[in-house]
Design an enzyme around this catalytic site. Structure first.
Site: not given
Ligand SMILES: [Zn+2]
Lengths: 152, 113
Positions: A70-71
């Protein structure tokens, strides 16, 4: 926020019942490629660079065969989720050392008006903590079954 | 891959975004190693050495003022100030590689399309 909201950020074209990828890098690329094909992003290298950097901070393999790379990235137009499954399992340097079978890719833009990114990540982690949900995710065959499971 | 300055700036902003939310994702149950922030700072440092000094200065000034120095363009609108951008910028041939700033707010533009 409810786990069913996840379906607003995922779609059938971002659902891979059996990944071709054999490694973490390949899996990240295979999932990111879906976003390019769907015309959601134009520069996959920026996304991959961010995802690899995130892994360098700590593995996104949260144990029990789950990874949630994620990010946030400036290259993402909106909150986007993709899902991929690997029956053989992929080495992810997960916290429990086990190979990963279920992968949820979650990317978000730097700023969202309604701030759904972190709550969505939290709901996902919570949902996947349930052994029953994990088991079912390994068994489902179609996106429709996936939707039913998430909505249940 | 030979990266242009705009892509380097985007990568820099992505690191800054990540640094800001390390504690949040840790609280959600994700692994963030103790030396994680340090590793990011180091990557940030290496990245800044590839970016021209004046441009880096511009990034830092915009960041201090707006929090985010680079903003996306959706359609013909700057998502920083919601001004519609002039046609000559929208049709700019090299807009994916050039540092182009919004005439409304001065932020650096990242073209989503
Ligand atoms: Zn603007």
């Amino acid at each position: 926020m409810n786990i069913a909201d996840l379906l607003g950020f995922l779609s059938e074209e971002r659902f891979i019942p059996e990944l071709k990828a054999k490694t973490k890098d390949e899996a990240l690329e295979e999932l990111t490629d879906l976003l390019v094909e769907a015309n959601l992003i134009r520069n996959k290298h920026l996304i991959l660079e961010m995802l690899h950097r995130r892994e360098s901070v700590g593995s996104t393999g949260i144990g029990h065969g789950i990874a949630i790379p994620h990010g946030r990235t400036t290259a993402a137009p909106e909150l986007i989720i993709a899902f991929g499954r690997s029956s053989n399992g992929i080495a992810w340097e997960a916290i429990d050392g086990k190979p990963v079978h279920l992968i949820f890719l979650v990317i978000a833009p730097p700023h969202e008006e309604d701030n759904q990114y972190l709550p969505m990540l939290g709901k996902l982690v919570e949902f996947l903590h349930d052994e029953n949900n994990r088991k079912k995710l390994l068994e489902i065959k179609t996106y429709q079954e996936f939707e039913e499971l998430i909505k249940a | 891959m030979n990266k242009n300055q705009l892509d380097l700036l985007v990568a820099l902003q992505d690191i800054d975004l990540m640094l800001k939310e390390l504690d949040d994702v840790k609280q959600l149950g994700f692994e963030v190693r103790n030396e994680g922030a340090e590793a990011l700072e180091k990557a940030r440092e290496e990245l800044t050495q590839k970016i021209g000094k004046p441009l880096l200065g511009k990034y830092e000034r915009l960041r201090a003022r707006y929090k985010r120095a680079i903003v996306p363009v959706k359609g013909d609108t700057c998502l920083g100030c919601f001004m519609r951008l002039p046609t000559y910028l929208i049709t700019h041939k090299d807009k994916h590689n050039q540092i182009i700033t919004c005439e409304g707010c001065g932020r650096i533009l990242y073209w989503l399309e």
